[in-house]
Motif scaffolding. Structure first.
Motif, PDB file in Angstrom:
ATOM      1  N   UNK A  78      -8.784  43.082   2.235  1.00 32.44           N
ATOM      2  CA  UNK A  78     -10.099  43.397   2.877  1.00 32.44           C
ATOM      3  C   UNK A  78     -10.188  44.620   3.006  1.00 32.44           C
ATOM      4  N   UNK A  79     -11.449  45.246   3.026  1.00 32.73           N
ATOM      5  CA  UNK A  79     -11.774  46.701   2.821  1.00 32.73           C
ATOM      6  C   UNK A  79     -11.179  47.329   4.059  1.00 32.73           C
ATOM      7  N   UNK A  80     -10.951  46.806   5.249  1.00 31.28           N
ATOM      8  CA  UNK A  80     -10.475  47.329   6.442  1.00 31.28           C
ATOM      9  C   UNK A  80      -9.249  46.744   6.665  1.00 31.28           C
ATOM     10  N   UNK A  81      -8.122  47.661   6.657  1.00 31.24           N
ATOM     11  CA  UNK A  81      -6.769  47.072   6.856  1.00 31.24           C
ATOM     12  C   UNK A  81      -6.529  46.786   8.297  1.00 31.24           C
ATOM     13  N   UNK A  82      -6.582  45.596   8.728  1.00 26.21           N
ATOM     14  CA  UNK A  82      -6.251  45.054  10.274  1.00 26.21           C
ATOM     15  C   UNK A  82      -4.809  45.018  10.537  1.00 26.21           C
ATOM     16  N   UNK A  83      -3.929  45.607   9.621  1.00 23.76           N
ATOM     17  CA  UNK A  83      -2.426  45.710  10.021  1.00 23.76           C
ATOM     18  C   UNK A  83      -1.676  44.480   9.802  1.00 23.76           C
ATOM     19  N   UNK A  84      -2.364  43.510   9.531  1.00 30.05           N
ATOM     20  CA  UNK A  84      -1.659  42.186   9.388  1.00 30.05           C
ATOM     21  C   UNK A  84      -0.545  42.487   8.087  1.00 30.05           C
ATOM     22  N   UNK A  85       0.483  41.833   8.140  1.00 30.16           N
ATOM     23  CA  UNK A  85       1.348  42.020   7.035  1.00 30.16           C
ATOM     24  C   UNK A  85       2.040  40.599   6.901  1.00 30.16           C
ATOM     25  N   UNK A  86       2.291  40.263   5.495  1.00 30.85           N
ATOM     26  CA  UNK A  86       2.984  38.992   5.222  1.00 30.85           C
ATOM     27  C   UNK A  86       3.907  39.280   4.114  1.00 30.85           C
ATOM     28  N   UNK A  87       5.055  38.270   3.930  1.00 26.86           N
ATOM     29  CA  UNK A  87       5.799  38.497   2.623  1.00 26.86           C
ATOM     30  C   UNK A  87       5.428  37.180   1.745  1.00 26.86           C
ATOM     31  N   UNK A  88       5.525  37.613   0.595  1.00 29.15           N
ATOM     32  CA  UNK A  88       5.399  36.794  -0.688  1.00 29.15           C
ATOM     33  C   UNK A  88       6.645  36.531  -1.402  1.00 29.15           C
ATOM     34  N   UNK A  89       6.668  35.482  -1.624  1.00 24.95           N
ATOM     35  CA  UNK A  89       8.057  34.919  -2.583  1.00 24.95           C
ATOM     36  C   UNK A  89       7.505  34.447  -3.878  1.00 24.95           C
ATOM     37  N   UNK A  90       7.956  34.707  -4.820  1.00 30.56           N
ATOM     38  CA  UNK A  90       7.380  34.307  -6.094  1.00 30.56           C
ATOM     39  C   UNK A  90       8.321  33.854  -7.046  1.00 30.56           C
ATOM     40  N   UNK A  91       8.724  32.600  -7.303  1.00 25.56           N
ATOM     41  CA  UNK A  91       9.681  32.036  -8.299  1.00 25.56           C
ATOM     42  C   UNK A  91       8.891  31.699  -9.651  1.00 25.56           C
ATOM     43  N   UNK A  92       9.370  32.098 -10.628  1.00 22.22           N
ATOM     44  CA  UNK A  92       8.739  32.123 -11.980  1.00 22.22           C
ATOM     45  C   UNK A  92       9.879  31.783 -12.976  1.00 22.22           C
ATOM     46  N   UNK A  93       9.573  30.647 -13.917  1.00 14.72           N
ATOM     47  CA  UNK A  93      10.441  30.161 -15.126  1.00 14.72           C
ATOM     48  C   UNK A  93      10.474  31.437 -16.187  1.00 14.72           C
ATOM     49  N   UNK A  94      11.215  31.733 -16.554  1.00 11.21           N
ATOM     50  CA  UNK A  94      11.553  32.911 -17.572  1.00 11.21           C
ATOM     51  C   UNK A  94      12.382  32.249 -18.826  1.00 11.21           C
ATOM     52  N   UNK A  95      12.167  32.800 -19.983  1.00  4.64           N
ATOM     53  CA  UNK A  95      12.826  32.522 -21.257  1.00  4.64           C
ATOM     54  C   UNK A  95      14.363  32.399 -21.195  1.00  4.64           C
ATOM     55  N   UNK A  96      14.895  31.441 -21.907  1.00  6.52           N
ATOM     56  CA  UNK A  96      16.198  31.274 -22.039  1.00  6.52           C
ATOM     57  C   UNK A  96      16.653  32.634 -22.711  1.00  6.52           C
ATOM     58  N   UNK A  97      17.983  32.844 -22.632  1.00  5.69           N
ATOM     59  CA  UNK A  97      18.534  34.223 -22.891  1.00  5.69           C
ATOM     60  C   UNK A  97      18.418  34.147 -24.604  1.00  5.69           C
ATOM     61  N   UNK A  98      18.031  35.110 -25.148  1.00  7.76           N
ATOM     62  CA  UNK A  98      17.864  35.451 -26.611  1.00  7.76           C
ATOM     63  C   UNK A  98      16.797  34.631 -27.257  1.00  7.76           C
ATOM     64  N   UNK A  99      15.861  34.111 -26.413  1.00  9.46           N
ATOM     65  CA  UNK A  99      14.354  33.823 -27.040  1.00  9.46           C
ATOM     66  C   UNK A  99      13.313  34.351 -26.429  1.00  9.46           C
ATOM     67  N   UNK A 100      13.608  35.664 -25.858  1.00 11.05           N
ATOM     68  CA  UNK A 100      12.550  36.301 -25.310  1.00 11.05           C
ATOM     69  C   UNK A 100      11.416  36.758 -26.474  1.00 11.05           C
ATOM     70  N   UNK A 101      11.982  37.079 -27.577  1.00 11.04           N
ATOM     71  CA  UNK A 101      10.988  37.651 -28.640  1.00 11.04           C
ATOM     72  C   UNK A 101      10.541  36.350 -29.499  1.00 11.04           C
ATOM     73  N   UNK A 102      11.052  35.272 -29.360  1.00  8.76           N
ATOM     74  CA  UNK A 102      10.420  34.169 -30.270  1.00  8.76           C
ATOM     75  C   UNK A 102       8.994  33.946 -29.859  1.00  8.76           C
ATOM     76  N   UNK A 103       8.292  33.264 -30.770  1.00  7.76           N
ATOM     77  CA  UNK A 103       6.770  33.165 -30.532  1.00  7.76           C
ATOM     78  C   UNK A 103       6.335  32.182 -29.480  1.00  7.76           C
ATOM     79  N   UNK A 104       5.383  32.045 -28.933  1.00 13.29           N
ATOM     80  CA  UNK A 104       4.961  31.480 -27.743  1.00 13.29           C
ATOM     81  C   UNK A 104       5.149  29.955 -27.908  1.00 13.29           C
ATOM     82  N   UNK A 105       4.702  29.394 -28.834  1.00 13.56           N
ATOM     83  CA  UNK A 105       5.049  27.823 -29.279  1.00 13.56           C
ATOM     84  C   UNK A 105       6.617  27.671 -29.132  1.00 13.56           C
ATOM     85  N   UNK A 106       7.594  28.457 -29.225  1.00  8.35           N
ATOM     86  CA  UNK A 106       8.885  27.999 -28.997  1.00  8.35           C
ATOM     87  C   UNK A 106       9.376  28.349 -27.881  1.00  8.35           C
TER      88      UNK A 106
END
Length: 295
Positions: free
Chosen positions: A97-125
């Motif tokens: 919001x435009x005005x900071x009302x001092x509320x705070x929260x924690x956010x956890x993000x869980x994300x699947x990532x590529x298998x080691x060694x496949x990071x530069x493979x094309x998107x289809x792989x």
């Protein structure tokens, strides 16, 4: 789009997480960070209206990254069913919001990532690595359970969302899960300060901890006990239990035991007292009981 286990809740994409090529880094390195440069990013949560879960549509701004733990696995690990390869990050947020009302929260993000060694493979792989069913994150299960039990001694779940990664992200079709919960007042209990308090004040905190902890004995517990899991507001006297990233469920209702005080640092073994960062070892009003505990 996939939905969480709750029927009827359709989740739409929120924001795109940058895909960081890391092919030159060694596999199984938990120091690798994927969730980078997100400060200032706006996170949008869709409304959830399925009692007892009623969350409005809301937007939050990421203020600070608090940490990340990656679990980058090899093909052999995946074959051994140790997967999926993923990462988990924690962030501090405020309402967008435009005005900071001092509320705070924690956010956890869980994300699947590529298998080691496949990071530069094309998107289809990389897309072939997307799991059909995202993991059931214990933290979200615990928070949802606390809402069902009307348990108010833990931070309040504010929202959750799950989406699939798009073509430009690390694992197209892979999962991203967002969990948002309130940041309650004050910080973790400081044991140095605690053990320097008069006995009556220490006992009042123990009594309050017992009452608060008892509310959890039919649901979930922090996997690792300790004083960092006790959030105590000295001004208001409010206390919360936190730290449910690796929440442990109870199969059966539990009974209170004074050993719980020890697990959270509120009593000490009389024959091997701890030294809380300079706390005088012979404080006058430390009391030993017949069971071998110092209070």
């Amino acid at each position: 789009m996939r939905s969480l286990s709750s029927p009827g809740v359709t989740l739409l994409p929120t924001f795109l997480l940058p895909f960081v090529p890391i092919s030159k880094l060694p596999a199984m390195d938990s120091s690798i960070e994927y969730l980078t440069d997100l400060e200032g990013t706006q996170v949008t949560f869709d409304a959830v209206a399925e009692p007892p879960f009623n969350f409005p549509a809301q937007k939050w701004i990421i203020l600070e990254k608090l940490g990340e733990e990656s679990n980058r696995l090899t093909k052999e690990d995946i074959t051994a069913e140790l997967g999926p390869s993923d990462t988990t990050g924690k962030f501090l947020c405020r309402p967008a919001s435009e005005v900071d009302d001092n509320r705070r929260a924690f956010l956890r993000i869980h994300q699947q990532v590529p298998i080691a060694g496949t990071e530069t493979k094309n998107a289809a792989v990389r897309a072939t690595q997307a799991v059909d069913t995202p993991p059931d994150h214990p933290e979200l299960i615990a928070f949802r359970t606390f809402i069902k039990l009307d348990c108010d001694v833990v931070p309040r779940l504010l929202g959750y969302q799950q989406r699939q990664q798009d073509h430009e992200e690390g694992v197209p079709g892979g999962y991203i899960t967002y969990i948002l919960w309130e940041k309650v007042a004050d910080e973790s209990l400081n044991l140095t300060e605690f053990w320097r308090l008069p006995f009556a004040d220490r006992q009042a905190i123990r009594d309050q901890f017992c009452q608060v902890y008892t509310f959890l004995l039919c649901g979930y517990m922090p996997c690792m006990a300790g004083p960092s899991k006790i959030i105590y507001d000295k001004l208001s006297g409010q206390m919360h239990i936190c730290g449910f990233k690796l929440a442990s469920p109870f199969d059966d209702p539990q009974q209170w035991d004074d050993i719980n005080y020890f697990h959270y640092g509120l009593i000490q073994p009389s024959d091997s007292r701890f030294d809380w960062e300079g706390t005088p070892p012979e404080t006058a009003d430390w009391i030993e009981d017949v069971n071998g505990w110092t209070w």
